[in-house]
Design a protein around this motif. Sequence first.
Motif, mmCIF file in Angstrom:
data_model
loop_
_atom_site.group_PDB
_atom_site.id
_atom_site.type_symbol
_atom_site.label_atom_id
_atom_site.label_comp_id
_atom_site.label_asym_id
_atom_site.label_seq_id
_atom_site.Cartn_x
_atom_site.Cartn_y
_atom_site.Cartn_z
ATOM 1 N N ALA A 293 -43.959 -20.407 21.399
ATOM 2 C CA ALA A 293 -45.022 -21.396 21.514
ATOM 3 C C ALA A 293 -45.304 -21.713 22.973
ATOM 4 O O ALA A 293 -44.391 -21.781 23.799
ATOM 5 N N ALA A 294 -46.573 -21.880 23.271
ATOM 6 C CA ALA A 294 -46.959 -22.324 24.611
ATOM 7 C C ALA A 294 -46.607 -23.798 24.773
ATOM 8 O O ALA A 294 -46.467 -24.537 23.796
ATOM 9 N N SER A 306 -47.775 -23.236 29.988
ATOM 10 C CA SER A 306 -46.685 -22.307 30.284
ATOM 11 C C SER A 306 -46.085 -21.811 28.974
ATOM 12 O O SER A 306 -46.321 -22.396 27.907
ATOM 13 N N CYS A 307 -45.289 -20.727 29.054
ATOM 14 C CA CYS A 307 -44.645 -20.165 27.868
ATOM 15 C C CYS A 307 -43.374 -19.425 28.295
ATOM 16 O O CYS A 307 -43.401 -18.212 28.543
ATOM 17 N N ARG A 351 -52.820 -21.403 24.578
ATOM 18 C CA ARG A 351 -51.958 -20.317 24.103
ATOM 19 C C ARG A 351 -52.139 -19.120 25.022
ATOM 20 O O ARG A 351 -53.110 -19.038 25.791
ATOM 21 N N PHE A 352 -51.221 -18.166 24.922
ATOM 22 C CA PHE A 352 -51.234 -16.984 25.785
ATOM 23 C C PHE A 352 -51.764 -15.793 25.015
ATOM 24 O O PHE A 352 -51.441 -15.580 23.839
ATOM 25 N N PHE A 358 -51.253 -13.214 20.026
ATOM 26 C CA PHE A 358 -51.188 -14.419 20.845
ATOM 27 C C PHE A 358 -49.872 -15.159 20.604
ATOM 28 O O PHE A 358 -49.204 -14.963 19.577
ATOM 29 N N SER A 359 -49.554 -16.005 21.556
ATOM 30 C CA SER A 359 -48.447 -16.933 21.339
ATOM 31 C C SER A 359 -48.894 -18.027 20.377
ATOM 32 O O SER A 359 -50.080 -18.131 20.039
ATOM 33 N N ARG A 360 -47.967 -18.837 19.946
ATOM 34 C CA ARG A 360 -48.340 -19.993 19.143
ATOM 35 C C ARG A 360 -49.085 -21.002 20.004
ATOM 36 O O ARG A 360 -48.890 -21.082 21.210
ATOM 37 N N PHE A 361 -49.918 -21.744 19.355
ATOM 38 C CA PHE A 361 -50.610 -22.831 20.052
ATOM 39 C C PHE A 361 -49.588 -23.854 20.536
ATOM 40 O O PHE A 361 -48.568 -24.111 19.883
#
Length: 549
Positions: A293-294, A306-307, A351-352, A358-361
């Motif tokens: 998750a971001a 960030s992530c 998110r990334f 994609f990453s999680r929101f």
Amino acid sequence: MDMRYPLILAVLLALIRDGKGQTPTVLLRPNFPQVYVGDDVTLICNREGGSKPTTWYHNEKPQQSYQDYTMLLTAVTPENNGSYTCEQGGLTSVPFTLIVLELEPHAQLSPSVGGAVMTKGDGRNLVLQTDDDLKDWACYVLRGVSTFVLGLDINKEMKRAVIFAELKEAERATFWCKKKKALLRSNAVTLKMTELLVMLVPPAAPVLQGEPVALRCVVWGGPKLENVVFYKNQKEIISSSKGTYDINNATQDDNGKYSCHATYSYSHISTGAARKEGDSDLQELKVIGGPAAAVISGSAKSLQCSCPRCPKNCTSYHWYHKLSNDQQSHTRLSENGMSVTPEEEGEYSCRFDCGNGFSRFSDSYSYKAPPQTVNVMPIMIAVILIVLGLLIVLLIALKRRSGGSDVQASKRDKDKTTGGEYEQIQLKDKDQAVYHTLGESTGKEQVKDEAEGGYEALQKKQEEGVYHTLGQGEGQGEGQGGYEALKNVKAEVYQTLSTDDTKKTEKEAEEGYEQPSQKNKDYETVTVEENPYEEVKKQMDKEKNEETQ
């Protein structure tokens, strides 16, 4: 022997040989180009003419829990990665490799209301949201092993689309959306059917580790719940009248099959409704780790994304804004850097972009615009000037009032210094002011008394002032030595009192003379430019001296 029999036998042997020699094939449904963590997928062992009894293998290990020609995998994770094969009638399929990406898909598909379970014949709206235009998107449903295309209702202004999801006769169905001629798709949503009045409803989205989850026990028709008992793996865990079992921090220990037993009555329809009871179907709850998750953080001026757990290929940022009163839709912002400057109030998330997914929101960051600072200096200066102006006006008014009182006091003091014998006279034309003494015909004693009574000021009104003495016997009753002003149109004529007229008694003389109407004063004060008293007094003193001689 009929030559037809050998021919028929040869055809039958060929058919049997072809059926036994056909290799089973493992198919993936839905046929996703990429499988993301949390998806529900089905593996089908397909063999024409083959028998349905099937043995499944995962990484060459037999899976005893699956004996049908389909293998349902719910909420898949990287633990489901690997090789899958199936065996039917002694024949083994070619291995199928499943790769689960620990990412989220491009678009989001979610129920507008409700959870993963609904009654037979019921339907539900699913909302699709994407970062780009919805023009080339299409949605599908998998019922059993068959796939169907669904109609899509696009709302261009809100940048979202709605599909109507129904199970028809299937026990479960999986819904998803995909962009045409592209690898972009949404997450999959699986809905399940129940024919019971009592339902245990888990959330439609996968349950992520560390997040809260609520399991609801619902009775069709909305009756009053008197008591609900929840079970996990057929063991009672809690009894409640709320109808909800809350898990504040979901972990792998919460995995299992849940159900509920409800006691209820339709008292809202009839006050004498009988009490009823019922059980729900078993529903699986699977808690997964989910993609990284971001993390969003911010201040009054900027927000940062960030992530730490994201893969190295996650380098691009996507920012989103959602109005506080609209939780169903969000808008992607044009910024793609690590930080943004919020411009309007609402909820922000990020998110990334990691290429294939994609990453999680991140969690939503609620932004409220700081109150605008007002430059108070001009306001303070204006207030100070107004106050000073008011003070100046007040001081001037007080000074004028005090000055007027002093003038009146000084004039009263001057009146007192005359001993009450004289009355101030205001002359408009001092050169033409003529004063006459009392007539001598009144006698010396009367003149003396009248002299002590003082003189009355004579004022010229127009061009000249003429003063005459009153005739004898006129107005002695008005007071000792007093004078009466007689006005004419062009001149004012004043006459002295006459001594030949009727004389007043000694008692009347002692009572004095009536003075003009005054307020707490013996004499009327008349403003003069110069004081004429000294000349009058000298004249009186001169006459007194002549009489005494």
